[in-house]
Design an enzyme around this catalytic site. Structure first.
Site, PDB file in Angstrom:
ATOM      1  N   HIS A  57       0.888  -7.524  13.549  1.00  0.00           N
ATOM      2  CA  HIS A  57       2.065  -8.022  12.751  1.00  0.00           C
ATOM      3  C   HIS A  57       3.174  -7.444  14.054  1.00  0.00           C
ATOM      4  O   HIS A  57       3.323  -6.691  14.765  1.00  0.00           O
ATOM      5  CB  HIS A  57       2.592  -7.421  11.427  1.00  0.00           C
ATOM      6  CG  HIS A  57       2.496  -6.037  11.220  1.00  0.00           C
ATOM      7  ND1 HIS A  57       3.357  -5.402  10.188  1.00  0.00           N
ATOM      8  CD2 HIS A  57       2.214  -4.898  11.854  1.00  0.00           C
ATOM      9  CE1 HIS A  57       3.233  -3.899  10.152  1.00  0.00           C
ATOM     10  NE2 HIS A  57       2.506  -3.716  11.381  1.00  0.00           N
ATOM     11  N   ASP A  90      -2.448   1.237  13.189  1.00  0.00           N
ATOM     12  CA  ASP A  90      -1.428   0.715  12.314  1.00  0.00           C
ATOM     13  C   ASP A  90      -2.258   0.661  10.683  1.00  0.00           C
ATOM     14  O   ASP A  90      -2.936  -0.400  10.599  1.00  0.00           O
ATOM     15  CB  ASP A  90      -1.182  -0.429  12.695  1.00  0.00           C
ATOM     16  CG  ASP A  90       0.016  -1.363  11.668  1.00  0.00           C
ATOM     17  OD1 ASP A  90       0.138  -0.508  10.550  1.00  0.00           O
ATOM     18  OD2 ASP A  90       0.553  -2.155  12.176  1.00  0.00           O
ATOM     19  N   GLN A 103      -1.829  -1.564   5.783  1.00  0.00           N
ATOM     20  CA  GLN A 103      -2.630  -2.260   4.733  1.00  0.00           C
ATOM     21  C   GLN A 103      -3.660  -1.471   4.384  1.00  0.00           C
ATOM     22  O   GLN A 103      -4.413  -2.213   3.232  1.00  0.00           O
ATOM     23  CB  GLN A 103      -2.879  -3.654   5.395  1.00  0.00           C
ATOM     24  CG  GLN A 103      -1.857  -4.319   5.798  1.00  0.00           C
ATOM     25  CD  GLN A 103      -0.763  -4.984   4.485  1.00  0.00           C
ATOM     26  OE1 GLN A 103      -1.387  -5.015   3.360  1.00  0.00           O
ATOM     27  NE2 GLN A 103       0.399  -5.167   4.736  1.00  0.00           N
ATOM     28  N   LYS A 117       3.493   0.457   0.121  1.00  0.00           N
ATOM     29  CA  LYS A 117       2.259  -0.303   0.259  1.00  0.00           C
ATOM     30  C   LYS A 117       1.123   0.519  -0.589  1.00  0.00           C
ATOM     31  O   LYS A 117       0.041  -0.097  -0.501  1.00  0.00           O
ATOM     32  CB  LYS A 117       1.942  -0.719   1.468  1.00  0.00           C
ATOM     33  CG  LYS A 117       3.002  -1.810   2.097  1.00  0.00           C
ATOM     34  CD  LYS A 117       2.631  -2.490   3.346  1.00  0.00           C
ATOM     35  CE  LYS A 117       3.613  -3.468   3.633  1.00  0.00           C
ATOM     36  NZ  LYS A 117       3.670  -3.957   5.042  1.00  0.00           N
ATOM     37  N   CYS A 142       5.212 -12.005   9.199  1.00  0.00           N
ATOM     38  CA  CYS A 142       5.514 -11.134  10.466  1.00  0.00           C
ATOM     39  C   CYS A 142       4.460 -11.091  11.503  1.00  0.00           C
ATOM     40  O   CYS A 142       4.168 -10.025  12.114  1.00  0.00           O
ATOM     41  CB  CYS A 142       5.949  -9.819   9.972  1.00  0.00           C
ATOM     42  SG  CYS A 142       7.236  -9.575   8.681  1.00  0.00           S
TER      43      CYS A 142
END
Length: 404
Positions: free
Chosen positions: A121, A198, A201, A224, A362
């Site tokens: 993203h 990253d 998520q 999140k 994104c």
């Protein structure tokens, strides 16, 4: 796990949208907040509000204790070695920018390469592009297989002598692909390459163990993981963080200041300039306690069941095309309805009381590589139910009736 019992912990799930019970399938964008997180924020501002680390008075000391206790909770949640390996940031985006600006400026030079993947993203693309433009370095992109999984042979081939950083997502927010981050890290480290994962998520869906992964950096956001917006963190290995220069200047990140010279503070404060977001840190701690109490294994099992159910339903519709079919996906599905623009479909679905995300999520370069303008994305959390997926299927039928 009984999702119906879980749902009463989330007050927003009891409301109606367009006179219909809310179905919230936009969890990859942000999760809803349980009452215990909301209460933690209210309790902080009604009973504890004060600045941390700087006061000898009672409220400041109590706030400091609560603030630092959350750092230890995060440390144990991701299995870092030390609490000072956890840096508070505004979220995953700031965490990646911190690494790009601090580690990157100190370690990236003319002709060096930074390797990302085709599913990243924007927050894991743009900071590296900015660094490459500044330093004369090159951004390389590892390709994907047609099912949305990472091409590991291509990845191995792209780890060259010039590669200085690998920055790859743990879970794709668009495809649901779960990347083999431990293997990715091992292969990079064999060539002396630094690795950032990253984790935006991942933290809400699975147990994350940064020591087992072996990565140098792991970035994440609280909102999140059922916590507040505007707070997140960066895990960094102690020796890597100690070698990095400060990211921003100001209060808290200093040990001593004169007009001639400033001595910087030790970890983690070296990277935490200015007054921190104390209330939301405490809210993040409440979110960690809440999901730890349920258990990530149970959460993951229920979300997998939701994903399997939704995949079966959507796959049975000949006019629906699922984008991203890698094995072992996380609990989200991107899809298209034949001949119907995602935005138009999302508008009808919204009027049925169902919150899905439409657009590029994104990940515009990923969409360009797939030759599509966007998708409809349904991303599931442990408070979702199979009945809600049935309502989504009814909404898709309405979309088809309206446009076809």
């Amino acid at each position: 796990m009984d999702p119906e019992k879980i749902r009463v912990d989330f007050p927003i799930l009891g409301r109606k949208v367009h006179n219909k019970p809310l179905v919230y399938f936009d969890n990859a964008a942000t999760t809803q907040k349980p009452q215990v997180v909301i209460d933690a924020l209210v309790n902080y501002y009604t009973g504890l509000n004060s600045n941390v680390h700087r006061g000898v008075h009672y409220l400041s000391q109590q706030a400091t204790v609560a603030f630092e206790e959350v750092r230890e909770k995060i440390q144990h949640f991701v299995n870092a070695r030390f609490s000072h390996e956890i840096i508070y940031t505004r979220g995953c985006t700031e965490s990646i920018n911190l690494v790009a600006a601090s580690w990157g400026r100190a370690n990236i030079g003319q002709g060096d390469e930074i390797l990302i993947s085709g599913m990243e993203h924007h927050s894991n693309i743009v900071p590296w592009q900015m660094l490459c433009e500044e330093k004369g370095a090159a951004l390389k992109v590892c390709p994907l297989h047609p099912d949305g999984s990472l091409d590991m042979q291509a990845y191995a081939d792209m780890l060259g002598e010039k590669t200085r950083m690998v920055a790859i997502t743990h879970i794709s927010n668009t495809l649901g692909t779960v990347n083999p981050v431990k293997e990715i890290t091992r292969m990079a480290h064999e060539k002396g390459i630094t690795v950032l994962i990253d984790g935006a998520q991942a933290l809400s869906h699975m147990k994350v163990d940064v020591q087992d992964i072996g990565c140098d950096f792991y970035a994440f956001s609280a909102h999140k993981v059922y916590g507040p917006m505007g707070i997140g963190g960066l895990y960094g290995r102690e020796e890597v963080l100690n070698a990095m220069p400060p990211y921003q200047g100001g209060g808290e990140m200093i040990k001593n200041v004169t007009f001639e010279k400033t001595l910087y503070n030790e970890l983690p404060f070296k990277f935490e300039a200015g007054t921190p977001n104390v209330g939301d840190v405490i809210g993040f701690g409440a979110a960690i306690d809440y999901i730890s109490g349920i258990g990530l294994d149970q959460i993951g099992a229920w979300e997998h069941e939701l994903l399997a159910y939704a995949t079966e339903k959507l796959s049975a519709d000949p006019l629906v095309r699922i984008i991203g079919t890698a094995p072992g996906k996380a609990s989200l599905i991107s899809f298209l309805i034949n001949g119907i623009h995602p935005y138009d479909a999302g508008t009808i679905i919204d009027h049925m009381g169902i919150a899905v995300r439409t657009g590029t999520h994104c990940t515009q370069p990923l969409m360009d590589s797939l030759g599509i303008s966007g998708t409809i994305r349904a991303s599931f959390a442990f408070y979702n139910t199979k009945q809600e997926i049935d309502r989504l299927m009814e909404a898709i039928d309405k979309v088809k009736e309206f446009f076809l």
